[in-house]
Write a protein that holds these residues in place. Structure first.
Motif: not given
Length: 530
Positions: A124-128, A162-165, A189-194
């Protein structure tokens, strides 16, 4: 030059090589097939599609390019050493939506319940990172059971990455989260950051602590859907921007949303040719909006008359319904619309409506989407609950978002525009580029009745006929300070326009503002009210 003939041994070796290549490619093909047919049947039995089926619906046919399909975890112990499936439970890659590049990752619930481990997170990190480098949107198709317990802190660190990205990409590329299964604990928290969150009823849930923990700690009994289902987050918490009955309708609207957005913050939204005439008159507007400010009407009907072909995508449709936020096209270009909704609480601004509109304005400004603000607002909602709930802070969020926005901004006053709410709804005084008003507009500190009761309180109280005096001074106040041309005479409204010709006015204004350039102030970042 003659080519030497191949020997029988060389032909045999070549045949062996082809067979070996075919054998190795078969391993990759098996990785694409995923786990057993039984696991796929179980996924379908829950009313859910598989990760690859979802990707096929999201992207243009045949456009998907997978990354790290053969990746496996390297954890050992707790049974994982005997279970090392390819993909490690997440499918990642890129493709196109209407020919434009989009990056995507999709949890595969059939593998470890979609739980995130080290290898899973690294993919996931790579694709982001690739999406950010390429300047293209990223869509996450979420269907996972949270952190993989067997991998301990490595799984937690994966979420941190993920959160950082998410934060690094915020305001740079569009980020869309599509919730198609459970999402619990820190994973939420990831969806909430999008930028946008889509949910599907009955199959997707989001919560920090599940029903069992809630019951153990507070004694409250509640189901997963009751705690964090699609309708809960679409209507009550505001976490979800969209809610759907099935995955296919959900993913179709994700595609539609992507068609309205630019690839990144350096581009403008894509324009489209439209057969809807720019100068189309709409006589229906004369009947849709009653001149009497006390009568309600549906602002959605006004929006349909103004935008291309009556089509728009409403954001947060079920939450804070006294204000409407929508993406649409006007004259072929994308616009963001913020509008008071007289059908809900007479269109007043309250804490939730202010927060909703502020987030939308900020998103539009991030991605170069012009703002059209339709005003019919009697003020801010009074009350102890509102004051104690921080209406000052939430109202300031909307004020900050508008003042900070550098995109083209047009205000249209349909009817009432009273008090601080008039200022906050993108008035000229806070930087709107153009302000138009219909002849029915009333711009004032407050309604005539309230103003007369304040200004002429003693005169009314001392009169032999207080009601008669009140009626007279109300009429005088309206005539002097609330007539439709008062604001225009003082330069706070650029023009008073014919409602039926509004679309043509907006199309021409947006075309003129398309080349607007405003430099943001030189600073690290502002400090908005949170």
């Amino acid at each position: 030059m003659a080519v030497p003939e191949r020997t029988a041994d060389e032909n045999a070796l070549d045949t062996d090589s082809r067979g070996r290549v075919a054998e190795l490619l078969a391993i990759k093909s098996q990785a694409s097939d995923g786990p057993s047919a039984r696991a796929t049947e179980a996924q379908h039995a829950k009313g859910k599609l598989t990760a690859r089926e979802r990707i096929d619906l999201l992207l243009d046919e045949g456009s998907f390019n997978e990354v790290e399909q053969l990746r496996r975890h390297r954890a050992s112990g707790f049974g994982l050493e005997h279970r090392r499936p390819h993909t490690d439970g997440v499918v990642t890659g890129w493709g196109t939506v209407e020919g434009r590049t989009v990056f995507v990752y999709a949890h595969d619930f059939r593998i470890f319940g979609g739980a995130l481990g080290e290898a899973h997170a690294t993919k996931i990190h790579k694709i982001m990172d690739m999406a950010l480098s390429a300047g293209a949107p990223v869509v996450s198709l979420n269907d996972g059971a949270g952190a993989r317990i067997q991998e301990g802190v490595l799984a937690l660190a994966g979420y941190g990455g993920i959160f950082q990205r998410n934060t690094k990409a915020s305001g740079v590329i569009p980020q869309i989260s599509v919730m198609l299964g459970p999402c619990a604990g820190g994973a939420a928290y990831s969806p909430a950051l999008t930028d946008f969150v889509f949910m599907v009823r009955d199959t997707s849930q989001m919560f920090i602590t599940g029903p069992d923990v809630v019951r153990a700690v507070t004694g409250e009994k509640i189901t997963q859907d009751g705690l964090g289902g699609a309708d809960v987050h679409a209507e009550k918490s505001g976490v979800a921007h969209f809610a759907y009955d099935d995955e296919r309708a959900c993913l179709a609207d994700v595609r539609y949303l992507l068609s309205l957005l630019p690839a990144n913050h350096l581009e403008h939204p894509p324009s489209r040719m439209t057969t809807d005439p720019a100068d189309r008159r709409s006589e229906a507007l004369l009947d849709l909006v009653p001149a009497n400010g006390r009568l309600p009407y549906d602002m959605r009907s006004v929006i349909e008359e103004l935008v291309d072909d009556g089509e728009y995508l409403e954001v947060h449709e079920l939450w804070a319904t006294n204000v409407l936020c929508a993406l649409a096209r006007v004259g072929g270009g994308t616009v963001g619309i913020v509008a008071n909704q007289p059908l809900a609480y007479a269109g007043v601004l309250d804490a939730r409506a202010s927060e909703k509109a502020a987030a939308f304005v900020q998103m539009c400004d991030s991605f170069n989407i012009p703002l059209l603000t339709l005003v019919d607002v009697p003020g801010f909602l009074p009350g102890v609950d509102q004051e104690h709930g921080g209406i000052i802070r939430h109202g300031a969020k909307l004020l900050y978002a508008y003042c900070n926005a550098t995109v083209p901004r047009i205000q249209l006053i349909l009817r009432k525009a009273y008090g601080g709410a008039y200022i906050v709804m993108d008035s000229r005084s806070i930087g709107s580029d153009l302000s138009y008003a219909w002849p029915t507009n009333e711009i004032a500190v407050m309604g005539a009745e309230g103003a007369a009761n304040v200004i002429f309180r003693k005169q009314i109280a001392d009169a032999e006929d207080p009601e008669g005096v009140r009626a007279r001074v109300v009429k005088e106040y309206k005539a002097e300070l609330m007539h439709p041309y008062y604001a225009a005479e003082r330069g706070l409204v650029d023009d008073v326009i014919d409602p039926a010709g509004t679309r043509g006015v907006l199309v021409r204004a947006l075309a003129m503002l398309r080349t607007k350039h405003a430099e943001p102030p030189s600073r690290k970042h502002g400090n908005p009210p949170m």
